[in-house]
Design a protein around this motif. Sequence first.
Motif, PDB file in Angstrom:
ATOM      1  N   GLN A 113      -9.577  -9.930 -12.833  1.00 57.10           N
ATOM      2  CA  GLN A 113     -10.403  -8.877 -12.249  1.00 57.10           C
ATOM      3  C   GLN A 113     -11.401  -8.296 -13.245  1.00 57.10           C
ATOM      4  OE1 GLN A 113      -8.216  -5.944 -10.034  1.00 57.10           O
ATOM      5  NE2 GLN A 113      -6.793  -7.440  -9.176  1.00 57.10           N
ATOM      6  N   GLN A 114     -11.105  -8.408 -14.523  1.00 62.12           N
ATOM      7  CA  GLN A 114     -12.026  -7.889 -15.528  1.00 62.12           C
ATOM      8  C   GLN A 114     -13.342  -8.671 -15.522  1.00 62.12           C
ATOM      9  OE1 GLN A 114     -10.383  -7.736 -19.464  1.00 62.12           O
ATOM     10  NE2 GLN A 114     -12.221  -6.867 -20.382  1.00 62.12           N
ATOM     11  N   ILE A 115     -13.258  -9.999 -15.357  1.00 61.84           N
ATOM     12  CA  ILE A 115     -14.478 -10.816 -15.290  1.00 61.84           C
ATOM     13  C   ILE A 115     -15.297 -10.444 -14.069  1.00 61.84           C
ATOM     14  CG2 ILE A 115     -15.367 -13.160 -15.038  1.00 61.84           C
ATOM     15  CD1 ILE A 115     -12.961 -14.187 -16.572  1.00 61.84           C
ATOM     16  N   VAL A 116     -14.612 -10.263 -12.933  1.00 61.03           N
ATOM     17  CA  VAL A 116     -15.310  -9.928 -11.695  1.00 61.03           C
ATOM     18  C   VAL A 116     -15.936  -8.543 -11.786  1.00 61.03           C
ATOM     19  CG1 VAL A 116     -15.068  -9.603  -9.205  1.00 61.03           C
ATOM     20  CG2 VAL A 116     -13.766 -11.409 -10.356  1.00 61.03           C
ATOM     21  N   SER A 117     -15.183  -7.573 -12.280  1.00 60.45           N
ATOM     22  CA  SER A 117     -15.699  -6.201 -12.392  1.00 60.45           C
ATOM     23  C   SER A 117     -16.907  -6.143 -13.324  1.00 60.45           C
ATOM     24  CB  SER A 117     -14.598  -5.263 -12.918  1.00 60.45           C
ATOM     25  OG  SER A 117     -13.520  -5.195 -12.015  1.00 60.45           O
ATOM     26  N   SER A 118     -16.822  -6.835 -14.437  1.00 60.00           N
ATOM     27  CA  SER A 118     -17.941  -6.866 -15.377  1.00 60.00           C
ATOM     28  C   SER A 118     -19.178  -7.489 -14.739  1.00 60.00           C
ATOM     29  CB  SER A 118     -17.540  -7.645 -16.631  1.00 60.00           C
ATOM     30  OG  SER A 118     -18.617  -7.741 -17.536  1.00 60.00           O
ATOM     31  N   ALA A 119     -18.971  -8.575 -13.962  1.00 62.70           N
ATOM     32  CA  ALA A 119     -20.093  -9.223 -13.289  1.00 62.70           C
ATOM     33  C   ALA A 119     -20.713  -8.301 -12.246  1.00 62.70           C
ATOM     34  CB  ALA A 119     -19.627 -10.523 -12.634  1.00 62.70           C
ATOM     35  N   VAL A 120     -19.872  -7.585 -11.494  1.00 60.35           N
ATOM     36  CA  VAL A 120     -20.372  -6.671 -10.468  1.00 60.35           C
ATOM     37  C   VAL A 120     -21.149  -5.521 -11.098  1.00 60.35           C
ATOM     38  CG1 VAL A 120     -19.692  -4.996  -8.707  1.00 60.35           C
ATOM     39  CG2 VAL A 120     -18.589  -7.243  -8.786  1.00 60.35           C
ATOM     40  N   ASN A 121     -20.614  -4.943 -12.154  1.00 66.26           N
ATOM     41  CA  ASN A 121     -21.306  -3.839 -12.833  1.00 66.26           C
ATOM     42  C   ASN A 121     -22.661  -4.276 -13.375  1.00 66.26           C
ATOM     43  OD1 ASN A 121     -19.232  -1.994 -12.372  1.00 66.26           O
ATOM     44  ND2 ASN A 121     -18.165  -2.526 -14.277  1.00 66.26           N
ATOM     45  N   ASN A 122     -22.709  -5.444 -13.986  1.00 62.51           N
ATOM     46  CA  ASN A 122     -23.985  -5.954 -14.502  1.00 62.51           C
ATOM     47  C   ASN A 122     -24.954  -6.251 -13.373  1.00 62.51           C
ATOM     48  OD1 ASN A 122     -23.090  -5.839 -17.160  1.00 62.51           O
ATOM     49  ND2 ASN A 122     -22.322  -7.943 -17.137  1.00 62.51           N
ATOM     50  N   GLN A 145     -13.364  -6.486  -3.248  1.00 65.42           N
ATOM     51  CA  GLN A 145     -13.677  -7.361  -2.121  1.00 65.42           C
ATOM     52  C   GLN A 145     -13.982  -8.771  -2.614  1.00 65.42           C
ATOM     53  OE1 GLN A 145     -13.340  -6.401   1.005  1.00 65.42           O
ATOM     54  NE2 GLN A 145     -13.835  -8.459   1.725  1.00 65.42           N
ATOM     55  N   ALA A 146     -14.690  -8.878  -3.726  1.00 63.97           N
ATOM     56  CA  ALA A 146     -15.007 -10.198  -4.295  1.00 63.97           C
ATOM     57  C   ALA A 146     -13.732 -10.921  -4.718  1.00 63.97           C
ATOM     58  CB  ALA A 146     -15.947 -10.041  -5.488  1.00 63.97           C
ATOM     59  N   VAL A 147     -12.793 -10.179  -5.304  1.00 63.44           N
ATOM     60  CA  VAL A 147     -11.515 -10.768  -5.703  1.00 63.44           C
ATOM     61  C   VAL A 147     -10.758 -11.295  -4.486  1.00 63.44           C
ATOM     62  CG1 VAL A 147      -9.224 -10.241  -6.642  1.00 63.44           C
ATOM     63  CG2 VAL A 147     -11.270  -9.436  -7.821  1.00 63.44           C
ATOM     64  N   ASN A 148     -10.784 -10.518  -3.395  1.00 61.23           N
ATOM     65  CA  ASN A 148     -10.112 -10.949  -2.170  1.00 61.23           C
ATOM     66  C   ASN A 148     -10.712 -12.233  -1.617  1.00 61.23           C
ATOM     67  OD1 ASN A 148      -8.348  -8.763  -2.188  1.00 61.23           O
ATOM     68  ND2 ASN A 148      -9.697  -7.477  -0.937  1.00 61.23           N
ATOM     69  N   VAL A 149     -12.045 -12.323  -1.670  1.00 66.67           N
ATOM     70  CA  VAL A 149     -12.719 -13.532  -1.183  1.00 66.67           C
ATOM     71  C   VAL A 149     -12.314 -14.746  -2.014  1.00 66.67           C
ATOM     72  CG1 VAL A 149     -14.951 -14.677  -0.871  1.00 66.67           C
ATOM     73  CG2 VAL A 149     -14.677 -12.270  -0.228  1.00 66.67           C
ATOM     74  N   ILE A 150     -12.298 -14.572  -3.338  1.00 68.93           N
ATOM     75  CA  ILE A 150     -11.916 -15.680  -4.219  1.00 68.93           C
ATOM     76  C   ILE A 150     -10.479 -16.105  -3.962  1.00 68.93           C
ATOM     77  CG2 ILE A 150     -11.584 -16.383  -6.625  1.00 68.93           C
ATOM     78  CD1 ILE A 150     -13.857 -14.475  -7.391  1.00 68.93           C
ATOM     79  N   ASN A 151      -9.595 -15.116  -3.792  1.00 66.41           N
ATOM     80  CA  ASN A 151      -8.188 -15.431  -3.518  1.00 66.41           C
ATOM     81  C   ASN A 151      -8.030 -16.204  -2.213  1.00 66.41           C
ATOM     82  OD1 ASN A 151      -6.750 -14.381  -5.740  1.00 66.41           O
ATOM     83  ND2 ASN A 151      -6.943 -12.291  -4.963  1.00 66.41           N
ATOM     84  N   ASN A 152      -8.780 -15.776  -1.195  1.00 63.16           N
ATOM     85  CA  ASN A 152      -8.694 -16.452   0.106  1.00 63.16           C
ATOM     86  C   ASN A 152      -9.279 -17.855   0.055  1.00 63.16           C
ATOM     87  OD1 ASN A 152      -7.460 -14.230   1.328  1.00 63.16           O
ATOM     88  ND2 ASN A 152      -9.434 -13.297   1.891  1.00 63.16           N
ATOM     89  N   GLN A 153     -10.414 -17.998  -0.632  1.00 65.05           N
ATOM     90  CA  GLN A 153     -11.071 -19.293  -0.699  1.00 65.05           C
ATOM     91  C   GLN A 153     -10.231 -20.322  -1.458  1.00 65.05           C
ATOM     92  OE1 GLN A 153     -14.200 -20.415   0.589  1.00 65.05           O
ATOM     93  NE2 GLN A 153     -13.908 -18.586   1.838  1.00 65.05           N
TER      94      GLN A 153
END
Length: 279
Positions: A113-122, A145-153
């Motif tokens: 989640q740290q990678i995703v959060s950093s990407a979203v903030n940037n 929400q992005a994490v949920n999508v990745i988990n589902n995919q």
Amino acid sequence: MARKHEQINNDEPVQNLKAAKPKHHFGLRLIMVITGLVFFISLLFSRTVLNSTYMSHQVVSSSIGSNIEQSVNSQLQKYGVNNQDIVPEGAINQVVQKMAEQLYAGQTVQVDQQIVSSAVNNGLRNSNSNATALGMGLSNTIASQAVNVINNQLNTNQLNTYASDIQTLVNVNRITMIISGVLLVIWFVLAVFSRIFVSAISSTLFWTGLLGGIGFGAVYLSNIVGQLSNQYQVASDLIKQVGNDVLTTGFLAAIIMVVVGIILWIIVKITHFRSKKIG
């Protein structure tokens, strides 16, 4: 008595010829080919499908990152985020690479989640979307929400059921490679004492390469990889890419072994012919 003595003398060249006839050691050669084939396949697997580094590179070069990025972007539009670089493909590839490493290490597979959060903030910082106007407090919701999508995919729950199985396969394959490699060395030592070392290497390389090439070719023509990929939509391209790459690598390696085996066989025949001619 003279005739009997003469008959004995005439039989001596025949006996000497039988004694001088080279032994082919069929049993030893057969064992070497079987051991060589097992070692070849286990070595190929250890360098490809059962290797986390190899699979990480395959993930980056596949379309799985862009496919997930499209799904993430489509989902985030519900939050007024229309910028296509909120969670870029590069960040998704990093996430998937880490998940691959976790999978092959037998660990719990989860999205970083740290990678995703950093990407979203940037992404929000550089975005002109409506989400920026609503404030950066929305970034956590978007990241979740992005994490949920990745988990589902990627069907993370299903991947976790495979983690222990893959780790078992990695360990079994490693043990198989070590045992077959040690046995192969022992057979080669026996071949040295049997004075068929180069000839044994030649036959082992030739038949191992031939059988391996036929096997890889048969799997490729049967389209087993294509049938397997149809079961996983998101990872279908990755499965096809990895499967075809492994089959191609194995087939080319098999062809090289066949060629080297033939060259060594020719060298053995030339050496034998010259020694026979000199003698």
